[in-house]
Scaffold this motif. Structure first.
Motif, PDB file in Angstrom:
ATOM      1  N   ARG A   1       0.655  -1.116  -0.017  1.00 59.80           N
ATOM      2  CA  ARG A   1      -0.193   0.139  -0.005  1.00 59.80           C
ATOM      3  C   ARG A   1       0.713   1.295  -0.028  1.00 59.80           C
ATOM      4  NH1 ARG A   1      -4.627   0.470   4.432  1.00 59.80           N
ATOM      5  NH2 ARG A   1      -3.623  -1.509   5.627  1.00 59.80           N
ATOM      6  N   LYS A   2       0.287   2.563  -0.469  1.00 57.97           N
ATOM      7  CA  LYS A   2       0.872   3.601  -0.174  1.00 57.97           C
ATOM      8  C   LYS A   2       1.039   4.082   1.200  1.00 57.97           C
ATOM      9  CE  LYS A   2      -0.249   5.453  -4.822  1.00 57.97           C
ATOM     10  NZ  LYS A   2      -0.986   4.467  -5.252  1.00 57.97           N
ATOM     11  N   CYS A   3       2.150   4.919   1.508  1.00 59.20           N
ATOM     12  CA  CYS A   3       2.206   5.537   2.691  1.00 59.20           C
ATOM     13  C   CYS A   3       1.144   6.970   2.705  1.00 59.20           C
ATOM     14  CB  CYS A   3       3.686   6.200   2.867  1.00 59.20           C
ATOM     15  SG  CYS A   3       4.886   4.867   2.914  1.00 59.20           S
ATOM     16  N   ARG A   4       0.670   7.009   3.886  1.00 60.22           N
ATOM     17  CA  ARG A   4      -0.418   8.334   3.982  1.00 60.22           C
ATOM     18  C   ARG A   4      -0.012   9.295   4.887  1.00 60.22           C
ATOM     19  NH1 ARG A   4      -5.049   4.127   4.644  1.00 60.22           N
ATOM     20  NH2 ARG A   4      -3.372   3.399   5.808  1.00 60.22           N
ATOM     21  N   ASN A   5       0.883   8.800   5.667  1.00 62.78           N
ATOM     22  CA  ASN A   5       1.273   9.970   6.623  1.00 62.78           C
ATOM     23  C   ASN A   5       2.786   9.738   7.086  1.00 62.78           C
ATOM     24  OD1 ASN A   5       1.317   7.882   8.649  1.00 62.78           O
ATOM     25  ND2 ASN A   5      -0.939   8.311   8.849  1.00 62.78           N
ATOM     26  N   ALA A   6       3.359  10.578   7.979  1.00 56.23           N
ATOM     27  CA  ALA A   6       4.794  10.450   8.170  1.00 56.23           C
ATOM     28  C   ALA A   6       5.168   9.039   9.110  1.00 56.23           C
ATOM     29  CB  ALA A   6       5.097  11.621   9.222  1.00 56.23           C
ATOM     30  N   GLY A   7       4.069   8.541   9.915  1.00 60.84           N
ATOM     31  CA  GLY A   7       4.435   7.535  10.616  1.00 60.84           C
ATOM     32  C   GLY A   7       4.740   6.462   9.498  1.00 60.84           C
ATOM     33  N   ASP A   8       3.575   6.341   8.539  1.00 59.80           N
ATOM     34  CA  ASP A   8       3.747   4.984   7.510  1.00 59.80           C
ATOM     35  C   ASP A   8       5.303   5.430   6.699  1.00 59.80           C
ATOM     36  OD1 ASP A   8       1.460   4.403   7.961  1.00 59.80           O
ATOM     37  OD2 ASP A   8       0.420   5.206   5.868  1.00 59.80           O
ATOM     38  N   VAL A   9       5.827   6.647   6.451  1.00 58.79           N
ATOM     39  CA  VAL A   9       7.021   6.606   6.028  1.00 58.79           C
ATOM     40  C   VAL A   9       7.938   6.244   6.767  1.00 58.79           C
ATOM     41  CG1 VAL A   9       8.572   8.447   5.200  1.00 58.79           C
ATOM     42  CG2 VAL A   9       6.412   8.650   4.697  1.00 58.79           C
ATOM     43  N   ILE A  10       7.859   6.444   8.197  1.00 59.99           N
ATOM     44  CA  ILE A  10       9.245   6.052   9.137  1.00 59.99           C
ATOM     45  C   ILE A  10       8.869   4.537   9.148  1.00 59.99           C
ATOM     46  CG2 ILE A  10       9.502   6.049  11.464  1.00 59.99           C
ATOM     47  CD1 ILE A  10       8.723   8.966  11.742  1.00 59.99           C
ATOM     48  N   LEU A  11       7.862   4.024   9.202  1.00 60.83           N
ATOM     49  CA  LEU A  11       7.647   2.460   9.204  1.00 60.83           C
ATOM     50  C   LEU A  11       8.405   1.815   7.954  1.00 60.83           C
ATOM     51  CD1 LEU A  11       6.693   0.007  10.856  1.00 60.83           C
ATOM     52  CD2 LEU A  11       4.509   0.339   9.460  1.00 60.83           C
ATOM     53  N   LYS A  12       8.225   2.627   6.775  1.00 64.99           N
ATOM     54  CA  LYS A  12       8.724   2.057   5.703  1.00 64.99           C
ATOM     55  C   LYS A  12      10.129   2.126   5.691  1.00 64.99           C
ATOM     56  CE  LYS A  12       7.774   1.764   0.744  1.00 64.99           C
ATOM     57  NZ  LYS A  12       6.750   1.861  -0.140  1.00 64.99           N
ATOM     58  N   ILE A  13      10.717   3.093   6.223  1.00 64.73           N
ATOM     59  CA  ILE A  13      12.491   3.227   6.285  1.00 64.73           C
ATOM     60  C   ILE A  13      12.809   2.198   7.282  1.00 64.73           C
ATOM     61  CG2 ILE A  13      14.178   4.852   7.023  1.00 64.73           C
ATOM     62  CD1 ILE A  13      12.300   6.974   6.013  1.00 64.73           C
ATOM     63  N   LEU A  14      12.044   2.003   8.473  1.00 67.86           N
ATOM     64  CA  LEU A  14      12.424   1.223   9.608  1.00 67.86           C
ATOM     65  C   LEU A  14      12.523  -0.186   8.772  1.00 67.86           C
ATOM     66  CD1 LEU A  14      10.830   2.420  12.847  1.00 67.86           C
ATOM     67  CD2 LEU A  14      13.385   2.349  12.266  1.00 67.86           C
ATOM     68  N   ASN A  15      11.532  -0.516   8.110  1.00 66.52           N
ATOM     69  CA  ASN A  15      11.486  -1.893   7.570  1.00 66.52           C
ATOM     70  C   ASN A  15      12.297  -2.355   6.597  1.00 66.52           C
ATOM     71  OD1 ASN A  15       9.692  -4.432   7.118  1.00 66.52           O
ATOM     72  ND2 ASN A  15       9.732  -3.574   5.023  1.00 66.52           N
TER      73      ASN A  15
END
Ligand SMILES: Nc1ncnc2c1ncn2[C@@H]1O[C@H](COP(=O)(O)OP(=O)(O)OP(=O)(O)O)[C@@H](O)[C@H]1O
Ligand SMILES: [Mg+2]
Lengths: 247, 243
Positions: free
Chosen positions: B64-78
């Motif tokens: 899925r697409k990132c929708r907020n800053a939290g999603d982006v951080i999660l994606k980077i951490l992953n």
């Protein structure tokens, strides 16, 4: 279909796509307090998706869902507090296998409603008594029959004091001889005035208990009405065709 | 026959008694146990955190697409976690240990800390995969039932998913620690006097291979048997406590 602002749940133009495939194509529905809405339709028509959108287990692609006047599709709404008011019963029961029956019932009330353990257990025992399973309080789910599991799942949801109960084919995974005991519990619940949305293939239940029957086909509500007009005087050819196969 | 027995006694004496070599072995065992325990602790914590990142990502964001800053951080951490796991699992632990000691700890040359960290980091990658597969093996219906009651994501993890996952992964986790004990036997590469190092040292000093090496082997075997016993006991207890 008139929009009434007192509806417990009011669904407007609900759409849901999975990976670009549109499964719900603009569903509108009003569920009033005390209604028992029965959702029927062919396999794959989108019934479960509709039901699961109501408590946002599936996130709608577009459209709004007003629950008790609040648009729960709004990103700023804390969905968890609203879900507490919407009990859900699944085809596969989904009891927590690592907890006793009693704990299955008290976990939500103690952790989310701030009930004391004694209070929650007292209420749980009352609920278990209502479905004739008080003596199984200390059993684990895997020691129960399917029918017992589903009755427990229903009272687990009731333990949260919900304003509406959502059922997704609650008897489809049961052996035939156990269907009756679960439907009986649901009938009693409806008689007691619980608002319910029930996806089911049990036409007998729909006729007897439903206040509002909804036929979903290919992602839209094709026809809707009271059991009487719905079953005795179906208008759309698609519903007539469907009914001729299941009745 | 007489000569054979005398030879045995002499070897035994040289291996264990002379220069208090039994004490050196005992110290070596202490070093091995210490590295294992600290590394296991680091590995558990790190592995758990990585598994939470990876399974949270998989459940909420995968495809899925990132929708907020939290999603982006999660994606980077992953992404970071994935790289970490790939690198750790793709290289020998002894090389990781030497890199830690000769490059990262080049100035201090603190062998024991280097060993704690590199065995811990190494174990963390494997533990992460064990935890993650344990979490992902729990039926999705459990997650949905919990969310439908009104529990948020972390409450669902804590009350519903992790207790079930933990029981499922206990055997794999036990095996990981058994592997870890044996893997610490390369600690000698960074000047640590662990059990294996001491055994080999005694061999080279005494020119006796049999007693030192067999003794060391037996000690590892006993540790592993002990761990296996504890593992089985814990599993049994968890199985009896619920279902
Ligand atoms: N998570 C999902 N990802 C992708 N497609 C899905 C997902 N959930 C449902 N679908 C698809 O959406 C369509 C409608 O599914 P849904 O489960 O709502 O049907 P249903 O009416 O409940 O059917 P059934 O009577 O078989 O339960 C189906 O084609 C299904 O394959
Ligand atoms: Mg369905």
């Amino acid at each position: 279909m008139t929009t009434d602002n007192n509806a417990l749940i009011s669904v407007k133009n609900l759409c849901k796509s999975f990976d670009g495939v549109e499964v719900l194509k603009g569903v509108n529905a009003e569920i009033d307090k005390g209604d028992v809405m029965v959702v029927i339709g062919a396999s794959g028509s989108g019934k479960s998706t509709f039901l699961r959108c109501l408590n946002l287990l599936e996130e709608p692609t577009s459209g709004t869902i007003l629950f008790e006047g609040v648009d729960i599709t709004d990103k700023n709404v804390n969905i968890n507090t609203h879900r507490q008011k919407m009990g859900m019963v699944f085809q596969q029961f989904n009891l927590f296998p690592h907890m006793t029956v009693l704990r299955n019932l008290t976990l939500g009330p103690t952790k989310l409603l701030g009930m004391s353990r004694e209070e929650a257990e007292k209420k749980a025992m009352e609920l278990l008594d209502r479905v004739g399973l008080a003596e199984r309080a200390d059993a684990y789910p895997n020691q129960l029959s399917g029918g017992q599991k589903q009755r427990i799942a229903i009272v687990r949801a009731l333990a949260m004091n919900p304003d509406v109960m959502l059922f997704d084919e609650p008897t489809s995974a049961l052996d035939p001889e156990m269907v009756g005991e679960v439907l009986e519990v649901m009938k009693k619940l409806a008689k007691a005035g619980m608002t319910m949305v029930v996806v089911t293939h049990e036409m007998g239940f729909a006729r007897e208990v439903g206040t509002d029957i909804v036929f979903v086909d290919d992602g839209v509500i094709v026809e809707q009405g009271s059991p009487d007009e719905f079953f005795n005087n179906p208008k759309s050819p698609r519903l007539r065709d469907f009914l001729s196969k299941v009745l | 026959m007489q000569g054979f027995i005398e030879g045995l006694v002499a070897s035994f004496t040289k291996t264990f008694i002379t220069d208090n070599r039994w004490l050196q072995l005992l110290n070596g065992l202490g070093v091995t146990i210490m590295i294992t325990i600290v590394a296991a602790a680091i590995g558990l914590v790190l592995g758990f955190l990585i598994a939470m990142v990876r399974s949270t990502y998989e459940m909420r964001l995968s495809g899925r697409k990132c929708r907020n800053a939290g999603d982006v951080i999660l994606k980077i951490l992953n992404l970071i976690c994935n790289i970490y796991i790939t690198v750790i699992r793709g290289t020998p632990v002894v090389i990781q240990l030497m890199i830690m000691y000769f490059i990262i700890f080049a100035s201090s040359r603190n062998g024991i800390i280097a060993a704690f960290l590199s065995f811990g980091l190494n174990s963390g990658a494997y533990v992460a995969e064990i935890f993650r597969s344990g979490i992902m093996s729990i039926d999705r219906g459990q997650f949905e039932a919990s969310r439908s009651i009104g529990f948020n994501y972390s409450q669902t993890m804590i009350f519903i998913i992790l207790p079930q996952a933990f029981k499922n992964i206990l055997p794999a986790l036990g095996n990981e620690f058994i592997v870890l004990v044996k893997e610490t036997s390369v600690a000698g590469y960074v000047a640590l006097q662990d059990l294996t190092y001491v055994g080999n040292l005694i061999r080279s000093r005494t020119y006796e291979a049999f007693f030192p090496l067999i003794t060391v082997a037996l000690i590892y075997l006993i540790i592993v048997l002990l761990l296996t016993f504890l593992q089985k006991k814990l599993e049994r207890r968890l199985r009896n406590s619920d279902h």
